[in-house]
Design a protein around this motif. Structure first.
Motif, short mmCIF file in Angstrom:
data_model
loop_
_atom_site.label_atom_id
_atom_site.label_comp_id
_atom_site.label_asym_id
_atom_site.label_seq_id
_atom_site.Cartn_x
_atom_site.Cartn_y
_atom_site.Cartn_z
N LEU A 52 0.86 -1.18 0.00
CA LEU A 52 0.00 0.00 0.00
C LEU A 52 0.90 1.22 0.00
CD1 LEU A 52 -3.21 0.62 1.87
CD2 LEU A 52 -1.35 2.20 2.29
N ARG A 53 0.57 2.19 -0.85
CA ARG A 53 1.29 3.48 -0.88
C ARG A 53 0.26 4.59 -0.74
NH1 ARG A 53 5.66 4.67 -5.04
NH2 ARG A 53 6.03 6.22 -3.44
N ARG A 54 0.60 5.55 0.08
CA ARG A 54 -0.28 6.70 0.32
C ARG A 54 0.40 7.93 -0.25
NH1 ARG A 54 -0.73 10.80 4.29
NH2 ARG A 54 -2.87 11.28 4.92
N PHE A 55 -0.32 8.64 -1.13
CA PHE A 55 0.18 9.87 -1.74
C PHE A 55 -0.71 11.01 -1.27
CE2 PHE A 55 1.02 6.35 -4.61
CZ PHE A 55 2.36 6.53 -4.92
N TRP A 56 -0.11 12.01 -0.65
CA TRP A 56 -0.87 13.13 -0.08
C TRP A 56 -0.08 14.40 -0.34
CZ3 TRP A 56 -5.19 10.88 1.36
CH2 TRP A 56 -6.13 11.58 2.13
N PRO A 57 -0.70 15.46 -0.82
CA PRO A 57 0.04 16.70 -1.05
C PRO A 57 0.68 17.21 0.24
CG PRO A 57 -2.21 16.90 -1.85
CD PRO A 57 -2.12 15.61 -1.11
N ASN A 58 1.86 17.75 0.11
CA ASN A 58 2.56 18.38 1.24
C ASN A 58 2.91 17.43 2.37
OD1 ASN A 58 2.33 20.87 -0.13
ND2 ASN A 58 0.28 21.13 0.71
N GLU A 59 2.86 16.12 2.12
CA GLU A 59 3.28 15.13 3.11
C GLU A 59 4.14 14.10 2.41
OE1 GLU A 59 0.16 13.29 5.36
OE2 GLU A 59 -0.93 15.17 5.59
N PRO A 60 5.11 13.54 3.11
CA PRO A 60 5.90 12.48 2.49
C PRO A 60 5.02 11.27 2.15
CG PRO A 60 6.87 13.18 4.59
CD PRO A 60 5.53 13.84 4.46
N ASP A 61 5.32 10.61 1.03
CA ASP A 61 4.60 9.39 0.69
C ASP A 61 4.85 8.36 1.77
OD1 ASP A 61 3.93 10.70 -1.63
OD2 ASP A 61 5.24 9.51 -2.92
N GLN A 62 3.88 7.49 1.99
CA GLN A 62 4.01 6.41 2.94
C GLN A 62 3.88 5.09 2.18
OE1 GLN A 62 1.45 6.69 6.35
NE2 GLN A 62 1.74 8.90 6.51
N SER A 63 4.74 4.15 2.48
CA SER A 63 4.72 2.85 1.83
C SER A 63 4.82 1.76 2.88
CB SER A 63 5.89 2.70 0.86
OG SER A 63 5.80 3.65 -0.16
N GLY A 64 4.22 0.63 2.57
CA GLY A 64 4.31 -0.50 3.48
C GLY A 64 3.53 -1.69 2.95
#
Length: 121
Positions: A52-64
């Motif tokens: 799962l990867r989370r893409f959000w403006p103005n925040e670092p991407d999160q992966s796991g």
């Protein structure tokens, strides 16, 4: 038989985003059976492939990784259960394009997301 799929979710309309927000999205790679359900056996066979990867403006991407936990599914930055964040309740909800899912954000808020695409992974 299951097939690994790449599933894109975009933020659906909310009070803060009445038209939704395509820049707030998730990409999940999961094995789905013919009915659109997560195939836990296929996921357990290749657990590091369920991501799962989370893409959000103005925040670092999160992966796991997406892990099966009692009561649902969770997101972990590692392949173990060290930092589980509850994410999905998909035990009886098929994943189909155009449908909606509610995800729990890292801050605990629950937001609706629309499944905008499903492709072979």
């Amino acid at each position: 038989m299951s097939n690994w799929r790449l599933i894109k979710l975009e933020l659906a309309p909310t009070e803060a985003f009445p038209h939704g927000s395509p820049s707030r999205c998730y990409l999940m790679r999961l094995p789905l059976d013919a009915g659109g359900m997560i195939d836990e056996l296929a996921r357990a066979f290749e657990p590091k492939r369920a991501t799962l990867r989370r893409f959000w403006p103005n925040e670092p991407d999160q992966s796991g990784y997406v892990l099966k936990v009692p009561g649902g599914w969770a997101f972990s930055h590692t392949a173990g259960e060290v930092d589980l964040e509850p994410v999905l309740h998909l035990e009886d909800h098929p994943i189909r394009q155009g449908e909606y899912l509610t995800l729990t954000e890292p801050d605990g808020s629950r937001l609706p997301f629309r499944i905008v695409s499903i492709a072979n992974a």
